[in-house]
Every structure is written in structure tokens, then in C-alpha cells.
Design an enzyme around this catalytic site. Structure first.
Site, PDB file in Angstrom:
ATOM      1  N   SER A 125       0.809  -1.213   0.000  1.00 23.60           N
ATOM      2  CA  SER A 125       0.000   0.000   0.000  1.00 23.60           C
ATOM      3  C   SER A 125       0.844   1.266   0.000  1.00 23.60           C
ATOM      4  O   SER A 125       0.342   2.339  -0.348  1.00 23.60           O
ATOM      5  CB  SER A 125      -0.918   0.023   1.236  1.00 23.60           C
ATOM      6  N   HIS A 146      -2.594  -3.273  -5.776  1.00 21.16           N
ATOM      7  CA  HIS A 146      -3.001  -2.799  -4.453  1.00 21.16           C
ATOM      8  C   HIS A 146      -4.511  -2.781  -4.297  1.00 21.16           C
ATOM      9  O   HIS A 146      -5.192  -1.922  -4.857  1.00 21.16           O
ATOM     10  CB  HIS A 146      -2.424  -1.401  -4.196  1.00 21.16           C
ATOM     11  N   GLU A 158      -5.455  -0.591  -7.465  1.00 19.99           N
ATOM     12  CA  GLU A 158      -4.401   0.167  -8.131  1.00 19.99           C
ATOM     13  C   GLU A 158      -3.420  -0.801  -8.788  1.00 19.99           C
ATOM     14  O   GLU A 158      -2.908  -1.709  -8.121  1.00 19.99           O
ATOM     15  CB  GLU A 158      -3.673   1.063  -7.131  1.00 19.99           C
ATOM     16  N   ASN A 196      -3.854   6.793  -1.530  1.00 18.62           N
ATOM     17  CA  ASN A 196      -3.217   7.297  -0.306  1.00 18.62           C
ATOM     18  C   ASN A 196      -2.554   8.650  -0.539  1.00 18.62           C
ATOM     19  O   ASN A 196      -2.421   9.449   0.391  1.00 18.62           O
ATOM     20  CB  ASN A 196      -2.199   6.287   0.215  1.00 18.62           C
TER      21      ASN A 196
END
Length: 506
Positions: A125, A146, A158, A196
């Protein structure tokens, strides 16, 4: 090399059978892929197989999966006793501990077992896919894959290409994600990838304004849900994800981007982490918890409404504010300047109340600012300045709550609360596009599916107006001098040209 992700006999090896691994296994076997589960902890793979079988059975009980499909999916769950059992797989996904040395070691062990044309994917991540693959004999076959927790419900994944990742790997993982019912978004190998990275604008900016004494945690949550339309406030979200997870991510992305001011963490989370106030899982975070239910402090009681005249300053949103004042039954002054008896309402865009009243030459003691940007029907924010009289503050609060729409009073803040947080989100999204980390469409898709925001950052910026977002950021930058508010070139150029933020460069 290549991989046909649609082949009926596809075998996927899964290393690491915790919550994330189980979720990946569930959607894979449901999509007709055979999965071999391997875990270094004795008995963990068998427990994971039983847990996934149980989840599939519950779906069948609810009618979301036929009995035949459930049985077929369950039969595709296989156990491996060691990595050696992964020799026949076509693709292997690791979902182990987020430690780069451990992941690098696993990659070398896998390369000693799997075939030369086996695709190897990491579910990291926050770590560099390039670094994870760096020690591999064939780094070009390693890519990022991900997923988000809980995997079956979070429908985005992702797909990350590292510096050495070959094109077929990205295309194969993209096709495999679609086969498993998820929306793939392609990203370059950069800190935080898309989700993120984009998420830095929400909690980080909310922490900044709380640290400035603008509002408390509950007030910030109320404003961002009521005015901007977020499903969860930033502090509710931090409690859900837990500070032992979210704070290290804040520091990691900040450090990996060489102290980029837009990502600067807050000392608030570090001190609360040290105190063990992690969030829902420990029973106390920014909120106390009764089981899984937050004990939310009630907003302050609504004071008596102002019964004197009201004057609305000129500017963005002044007509809407004046119409509201009239609708609420207050006496609206229409002169070019307020009388000495008037309560003064100042609509602002990017400014704090102090800057606005000085610019307009108003009596600060009788003035409060209001946020017109997100409309005035669902929530109203009143902002004081250091000289605002208590009776003016309370009277404005009472008057603006006259039709029972929620009102929150905050201290002076450039951009109030909702403006500055949403502007930060849009700006970071634009900078992700400027760095070509992902396409504008994939940025918005990743954020809406992965973070649940009311809109993707680029679409949201278009909805507000790129020029207005630039004006908010430029004003906050001028007032604070903080480079975290400098506008992205992607945003500035499209605002100047009058085109959508989703407009990619040819």
C-alpha cells in the site's frame, strides 16, 4: 512474455492469508480462478480457506451467489504447505507484512520456485514497487496490485508499474482486476500511488485547522459532512482507520516526498498515538466509543437570534446571503455602508474574517464571515475575528439557525473549514495529474471508489470552478505564507484557459 488473464485454467498463488489475502482469494475464486493459499504461520492458510468458504456460503444464503457457484468457488480454494507448492501458478500475489526487507526476501524465494513466465505482484500500500523488485532476477515481471480493505466491497484496485515493470504485466493485472469484478486504475510507482496520495488533503488539512484553534474535532466533522457532503468526517475516518495505521502513512508520504509542505503531518496525531488513543478499535480516539458507536458531543445550543438590522457585505455569494437573511425574517439594510446598529455578514472566498473586514473598511467588532461556496441550505458556517463582540457572534448564530438548518461557529481561518479542505483535495488531485502518476479519469475513479468522496478531486474542482479554487488557494497562500497552499500548475493552467480539470495534455 505475456499472461492471458481470461484463461479458464488460471492458477493464482496467494502468499499471506490475513484479512487482505482472504479478500483477494474470495473475489478470485468467485471469478473462476484457482487459488493456492500459502502462509508462513502454521495453520493460517487452512483457517483462511475456511473463512473464505464461510463468506461464500453467506453470500449464497443471501441469494447473492447460487449454490452451484458457491460450491464451484469453494472447490477452487487449495492449500499449499510451502512456497514450493506454487510452482504451477501463472500469477502470484503477495499480501504479507508491510516491510520492504521481508517483501524483497520473499521475491527472491518466489523466483526460485515459479516459472520464468509467472507474473509476480505485490499488494503493497505504501512501499516502492521498484524497490521491492530491485533484487529480483527478472524485475520486469513484478508489478503492484493494491487492493483496499474490505476487498470484496472496495471495488477499486491500483495497478502499479515500477521503473522496470514490463508493459504486459500492467495489462495482465488490469485484465485480471476486471475479471475479479474490480475497477483497475493504473498508477506510476510513486509514494502513496493514487488513493493514499490523494487522501492527504482531507485529514491532513483538517488536522491543520484544528491545530490552529479554528474548530474542535466534532465541529470540523459536522461542517465537512453538512456543507461539503462527506459521508464521514475526517476525525471519524481517522478513528475508523486507527492512528497506528494512518499516522505512519502520513509521515511516510511526507518523508518520501522530501518534506513536501502539502503533506506536512500534524503533531496532534503523533501525541495521540503516543497516548494510545488509536480510535474505534481501542474504544477511544478523537471520540469515545460505546461498542462501535461513537459518543458524539452535541453541538452548542442555539442562542437567541439577532433582532436588529443586518447588512451583507458585497462579494462572492452576497446575493444568496442577503436572500437568506430576508427569508429568515431579519431586517436587511441596503445601504453602501452599514449603520452603527447593524450586524455585518461578510461572505468570503479564501479569506479569513480579519482580512475581509480590513479590506472593506468595516467595524470588526460587529462583523462575522460566512461561507457561501457550498450553498446555504444544508449547513451554515459563521466565522468570527478576534474583535467580534459576543452578542454579534451569538446573534448571527441564532438568526442563521432560524429555519433549523445547522450552524457551526468557528474562529478566524483563511478559507474557513470546507473551502480550505476541499481546495486542498482538488489541488493535490491536480498535482497527481500534473506528475502523470495517473490519468485524470483514473484519479477521480480511484478517489471516489477508494475514499468515498462526494466527487473525484478534478470533477469537484470543475463543479466549483477552477478559477475559484485558484482564488481560494492564492488567498490562503497570501495570508499564511505557507507553501502548502500554492496552486498546482495543472490547476492554474486550466483555470487560465477556461477548460475542464479533466482535460489531459496531448
Amino acid at each position: 512474455m505475456s499472461l492471458d488473464a481470461a484463461r479458464s485454467d488460471l492458477i493464482l498463488g496467494l502468499v499471506g492469508t490475513g484479512t487482505m489475502g482472504r479478500g483477494i482469494a474470495q473475489i478470485a475464486v468467485a471469478a473462476g480462478v484457482t487459488v493456492i493459499l500459502v502462509d508462513a504461520l502454521p495453520g493460517a492458510a487452512a483457517k483462511a480457506r475456511d473463512a473464505v468458504a464461510g463468506m461464500l456460503a453467506k453470500l449464497a444464503e443471501k441469494g447473492k451467489l447460487s449454490a452451484e457457484a458457491c460450491a464451484a468457488a469453494t472447490s477452487r480454494l487449495k492449500l499449499g504447505e510451502s512456497l514450493a507448492d506454487l510452482a504451477p501458478v501463472h500469477v502470484v500475489v503477495e499480501a504479507i507484512v508491510e516491510d520492504i526487507a521481508v517483501k524483497q526476501s520473499l521475491m527472491k524465494e518466489l523466483e526460485a520456485v515459479v516459472a520464468a513466465d509467472c507474473l509476480i505482484a505485490t499488494n503493497t500500500s505504501s512501499l516502492s514497487v521498484t524497490s521491492i523488485a530491485a533484487g529480483c532476477r527478472l524485475p520486469g515481471r513484478v508489478g503492484g496490485f493494491h487492493f483496499f480493505n474490505p476487498v470484496p466491497l472496495m471495488k477499486v484496485v491500483e495497478v502499479i508499474g515500477g521503473v522496470m515493470t514490463e508493459g504486459w504485466v500492467v495489462e495482465a493485472l488490469t485484465a485480471l482486476a476486471r475479471r475479479m469484478g474490480h475497477a483497475p486504475v493504473k498508477a506510476k510507482d510513486t509514494p502513496g500511488f493514487i488513493v493514499n496520495h490523494a487522501g492527504r488533503g482531507y485529514g491532513t488539512e483538517a488536522l491543520k485547522l484544528v491545530g490552529e484553534g479554528v474548530a474542535d474535532f466534532a465541529a470540523a466533522d459536522r461542517i465537512l459532512k453538512g456543507a461539503a457532503g462527506f459521508r464521514m468526517g475526517p476525525f471519524e475516518l481517522l478513528d475508523l482507520t486507527a492512528l497506528d495505521v494512518s499516522h505512519p502513512v502520513m509521515e511516510s508520504i511526507y518523508d518520501q516526498y522530501y518534506q513536501e509542505p502539502r503533506f506536512r503531518p500534524s503533531p496532534i496525531t503523533r501525541s495521540r498515538l503516543a497516548a494510545g488513543l488509536l480510535g474505534r478499535k481501542t474504544g477511544r480516539g478523537f471520540y469515545a466509543y460505546d461498542g462501535d458507536k461513537a459518543v458524539v458531543p452535541p453541538p452548542p445550543p442555539v442562542p437567541a437570534a439577532w433582532n436588529g438590522p443586518v447588512w451583507v457585505a458585497p462579494g462572492e455569494g452576497s446575493l444568496a446571503v442577503a436572500a437568506l437573511v430576508t427569508r429568515l425574517g431579519a431586517r436587511l439594510e441596503k445601504g453602501k455602508k452599514p449603520t452603527k446598529a447593524a450586524l455585518v455578514l461578510v461572505p468570503v472566498l479564501g479569506e479569513d474574517c480579519t482580512t475581509a473586514v480590513v479590506r472593506l473598511g468595516l467595524d470588526a467588532s460587529r462583523a462575522v464571515a460566512v461561507d457561501p461556496l457550498f450553498g446555504l441550505d444544508s449547513h451554515r458556517t459563521v466565522m468570527t475575528n478576534p474583535l467580534t463582540r459576543p452578542d454579534i457572534r451569538d446573534g448571527a448564530h441564532g438568526m442563521l439557525a432560524g429555519d433549523e438548518v445547522a450552524v457551526t461557529v468557528i474562529a478566524d481561518s483563511p478559507g474557513l473549514v470546507a473551502q480550505r479542505v476541499v481546495a486542498a483535495i482538488v489541488n493535490i488531485g491536480c498535482d497527481i495529474a500534473q506528475q502523470r502518476i495517473a490519468t485524470p479519469e483514473d484519479i477521480d475513479k480511484a478517489v471516489t471508489l477508494g475514499l468515498g468522496y462526494p466527487a473525484g478531486p478534478l470533477s469537484w474542482g470543475d463543479r466549483i470552478g477552477p478559477g475559484k479554487v485558484v482564488a481560494i488557494l492564492d488567498t490562503m497562500l497570501a495570508i499564511t505564507g505557507d507553501p502548502r497552499y500554492r496552486a498546482s500548475l495543472w490547476l492554474k493552467r486550466r483555470a487560465a484557459l477556461g477548460v475542464s480539470l479533466l482535460t489531459a495534455e496531448s
